[in-house]
Write a protein that holds these residues in place. Structure first.
Motif, PDB file in Angstrom:
ATOM      1  N   ASP A 166       0.517  -1.370  -0.342  1.00  0.00           N
ATOM      2  CA  ASP A 166       0.099   0.138  -0.442  1.00  0.00           C
ATOM      3  C   ASP A 166       0.914   1.260  -0.288  1.00  0.00           C
ATOM      4  O   ASP A 166       1.387   1.143  -0.077  1.00  0.00           O
ATOM      5  CB  ASP A 166      -1.302  -0.137   1.315  1.00  0.00           C
ATOM      6  N   ALA A 167       0.439   2.604  -0.248  1.00  0.00           N
ATOM      7  CA  ALA A 167       1.174   3.671   0.048  1.00  0.00           C
ATOM      8  C   ALA A 167       1.485   3.837   0.894  1.00  0.00           C
ATOM      9  O   ALA A 167       2.784   4.341   1.163  1.00  0.00           O
ATOM     10  CB  ALA A 167       0.363   4.895  -0.555  1.00  0.00           C
TER      11      ALA A 167
ATOM     12  N   THR B 293      -2.088   0.132 -14.423  1.00  0.00           N
ATOM     13  CA  THR B 293      -3.078   0.240 -13.328  1.00  0.00           C
ATOM     14  C   THR B 293      -4.248  -0.691 -13.406  1.00  0.00           C
ATOM     15  O   THR B 293      -4.798  -0.340 -14.745  1.00  0.00           O
ATOM     16  CB  THR B 293      -2.979   1.704 -12.773  1.00  0.00           C
TER      17      THR B 293
ATOM     18  N   ARG C  53     -11.512   0.382  -5.992  1.00  0.00           N
ATOM     19  CA  ARG C  53     -10.057   0.674  -5.919  1.00  0.00           C
ATOM     20  C   ARG C  53      -9.264   1.427  -7.121  1.00  0.00           C
ATOM     21  O   ARG C  53      -9.117  -0.351  -8.337  1.00  0.00           O
ATOM     22  CB  ARG C  53      -8.809   0.303  -4.759  1.00  0.00           C
TER      23      ARG C  53
ATOM     24  N   ARG D 150      -1.825  -0.412  -8.586  1.00  0.00           N
ATOM     25  CA  ARG D 150      -0.757  -0.779  -9.214  1.00  0.00           C
ATOM     26  C   ARG D 150       0.405  -1.516  -9.841  1.00  0.00           C
ATOM     27  O   ARG D 150      -0.138  -2.412  -8.628  1.00  0.00           O
ATOM     28  CB  ARG D 150       0.501   0.594  -8.516  1.00  0.00           C
TER      29      ARG D 150
ATOM     30  N   SER E 223       2.932  -2.824  -7.195  1.00  0.00           N
ATOM     31  CA  SER E 223       2.317  -2.631  -6.283  1.00  0.00           C
ATOM     32  C   SER E 223       2.012  -4.461  -5.950  1.00  0.00           C
ATOM     33  O   SER E 223       1.597  -4.607  -4.649  1.00  0.00           O
ATOM     34  CB  SER E 223       1.862  -2.547  -5.606  1.00  0.00           C
TER      35      SER E 223
END
Length: 77
Positions: free
Chosen positions: A17-18, A37, A49, A52, A55
């Motif tokens: 996550d971020a 994405t 949501r 990416r 990620s």
């Protein structure tokens, strides 16, 4: 082929996550929004949501009936 049938399959992912934390998510992909994405329904957050692709650490397709309410097992109408 399986990934193109969102009514039959969902994806179990490990996502960074971020904040840099690794989280386990189950998502129902909707569509690619850019080449990097994907827009998906996140079942844990119960909302759409953006994810990416870079990620996503791991991904596993799972039958939708195992994780989505109201989904029917493969082969049933």
């Amino acid at each position: 082929m399986k990934a193109s049938d969102p009514d039959r399959y969902a994806a179990r992912i490990q996502y960074i996550d971020a904040a840099g934390e690794v989280t386990d998510r189950i998502i129902s992909p909707i569509r690619m929004t850019t080449p990097t994405t994907v827009r998906a329904l996140c079942l844990q957050r119960e909302e759409v949501r953006q994810f990416r692709l870079a990620s996503i650490r791991t991904i596993e397709l799972v039958p939708a009936h195992e994780v989505l309410a109201g989904a029917k097992p493969s082969g049933h109408l």
